[in-house]
Write an enzyme that holds these catalytic residues in place. Structure first.
Site, PDB file in Angstrom:
ATOM      1  N   SER A 113      30.453  71.808  12.238  1.00  0.00           N
ATOM      2  CA  SER A 113      31.134  72.912  13.284  1.00  0.00           C
ATOM      3  C   SER A 113      31.015  74.432  12.979  1.00  0.00           C
ATOM      4  O   SER A 113      30.094  74.785  12.931  1.00  0.00           O
ATOM      5  CB  SER A 113      32.732  72.401  13.614  1.00  0.00           C
ATOM      6  OG  SER A 113      33.137  72.799  15.053  1.00  0.00           O
ATOM      7  N   ASP A 122      27.650  68.226  13.690  1.00  0.00           N
ATOM      8  CA  ASP A 122      28.055  68.122  15.199  1.00  0.00           C
ATOM      9  C   ASP A 122      28.470  69.651  15.672  1.00  0.00           C
ATOM     10  O   ASP A 122      29.596  69.755  16.204  1.00  0.00           O
ATOM     11  CB  ASP A 122      29.458  67.132  15.157  1.00  0.00           C
ATOM     12  CG  ASP A 122      29.627  66.664  16.330  1.00  0.00           C
ATOM     13  OD1 ASP A 122      28.760  66.305  17.033  1.00  0.00           O
ATOM     14  OD2 ASP A 122      30.728  66.444  16.845  1.00  0.00           O
ATOM     15  N   HIS A 145      34.945  64.395  16.557  1.00  0.00           N
ATOM     16  CA  HIS A 145      34.126  65.707  16.255  1.00  0.00           C
ATOM     17  C   HIS A 145      34.169  65.879  14.573  1.00  0.00           C
ATOM     18  O   HIS A 145      33.044  66.353  14.164  1.00  0.00           O
ATOM     19  CB  HIS A 145      34.702  66.981  16.632  1.00  0.00           C
ATOM     20  CG  HIS A 145      34.171  68.276  16.530  1.00  0.00           C
ATOM     21  ND1 HIS A 145      32.762  68.381  16.290  1.00  0.00           N
ATOM     22  CD2 HIS A 145      34.650  69.453  16.100  1.00  0.00           C
ATOM     23  CE1 HIS A 145      32.423  69.711  16.077  1.00  0.00           C
ATOM     24  NE2 HIS A 145      33.773  70.241  15.728  1.00  0.00           N
TER      25      HIS A 145
END
Length: 378
Positions: A151, A176, A347
């Site tokens: 992230s 991700d 996530h």
């Protein structure tokens, strides 16, 4: 909205529809009680140390967790609001798969890292931090290093690689985070942050919330990771900032009684609980992500082209194929990077499915002859 929120700098995506929300009951069956107690870092890493780097006329101190003594270094960068501890379970797995060393660092403003200006979370500053930590650890002759970021940490990994802050860079793995989806999600971010609890009764309470809300879908990872995300409230409980949020978002302890036994008893119990909370130390988030908004765009804008411009071998791990934007779709068709989708993850892919992420990364590194499998693998 859920699709928009998939790819941001947050610790994880919002709960799946129909999933357990923070206020719902998790029926565990008679006599079964889930263990939400925190786990120590030492169960997953071999060494914890603080590394000092020069910052003008002062020193910044970065918290580092590491394992392994041979092979290339996997430098792990966590997502926004998380800490190096989000890599704990993954570290234990990858060390068992391939010959490698692992170094996970708390980025500035996160975890137990102490810097002069913790409010400066610009991509440029954080990328420079990574380079300084590598230099402090290894001097002018660093070993081969593969940077892996999740992230926000994935964005910082790309910025670090593109700026050549790590001269011995072997490869790059981004987990991700994709520019298009991340930029789309920024408008919804403050609403999502406001929906999170402001305080927790205890670390156990925070761990319970993270699992039941779907933020982290792996109990073992939640029990070590959340320790790095929350801290004891510094303000006295009587101050306006805390007293207002004492009861907001705090998960009630699971009750064994059936619904019909609630009502007045429940009201009485709630009053008792509130009084009990006021006697205890409350816990809150270590990082106020809502105050970092000025940096969000800088983390993600131009990220796809920057990622594609990095000359080292690249791996993109995604929780869903819908995350690819136009630049990456074209790059993928041209074979400029390897991509793998790991479905049924939130996530926080590396926390939810550490074995799958470790397998994907191990296969990638062995294929590129960066390292070799340990005996017994694959």
């Amino acid at each position: 909205m859920e699709k928009q929120l998939h790819l941001n700098m947050l610790p994880s995506r919002p709960p799946m529809p129909g999933g357990l929300q923070s206020g719902s009951k998790m029926r565990m069956g008679p006599g079964r009680k889930r263990d939400f107690s925190p786990l120590p870092w030492s169960q997953f890493f071999e060494v914890m140390e603080d590394v000092e780097v020069d910052n003008d006329n002062s020193k910044d101190t970065f918290r580092i967790y590491s394992s392994g003594s041979e092979g290339p270094v996997l430098l792990l960068l966590h997502g926004g609001g998380h800490s190096a501890l989000s890599w704990a379970v993954f570290t234990a797995v990858i060390i068992s798969r391939i010959h490698c060393r692992v170094v996970a660092m708390d980025l500035r403003g996160h975890g137990d890292t102490k810097v002069k200006n913790s409010d400066d979370l610009s991509a440029e500053t954080m990328a420079k931090d990574v380079g300084k930590v590598v230099e402090a650890l290894y001097g002018e002759s660093p070993p081969p290093i593969m940077i892996i970021g999740h992230s926000m940490g994935g964005a910082i990994a790309v910025h670090t690689a593109a700026a050549n802050h790590v001269p011995s860079l072997l490869g790059l793995c981004v987990i991700d985070v994709v520019e298009g989806t991340a930029m789309d999600a920024l408008n919804s971010m403050q609403n999502f942050l406001r929906s999170r609890p402001k305080t927790f009764k205890s670390v156990e309470n925070a761990i319970e919330w993270s699992v039941k809300s779907g933020q982290i879908r792996n109990m073992e990872s939640a029990r070590v990771s959340m320790v790095g995300q929350v801290k004891k409230c510094e303000e006295p409980l009587s101050s306006p900032g805390i007293s207002k949020s004492i009861t907001e978002g705090i998960i009630e302890e699971e009750e064994e009684e059936e619904e019909e036994e609630e009502g007045e008893t429940n009201h009485k119990r709630k009053k008792e609980d509130d009084q009990e909370v006021k006697k205890e130390s409350l816990y809150t988030w270590r990082v106020e992500l809502s105050k970092t908004e000025q940096y969000w765009e800088g983390w993600f804008r131009g990220l796809s082209s920057l990622f594609l411009s990095c000359s080292v071998p690249k791996l993109l791990l995604l929780a869903g194929v819908d995350r690819l934007d136009k630049d990456l779709t074209i790059g993928q068709m041209q074979g400029k990077f390897q991509m793998q989708v790991l479905p049924q993850c939130g996530h926080a892919v590396h926390e939810d499915a550490p074995d799958k992420v470790a397998d994907a990364l191990a296969t990638f590194m062995v294929r590129h002859k960066f390292t070799s499998f340990k005996e017994g693998f694959p």
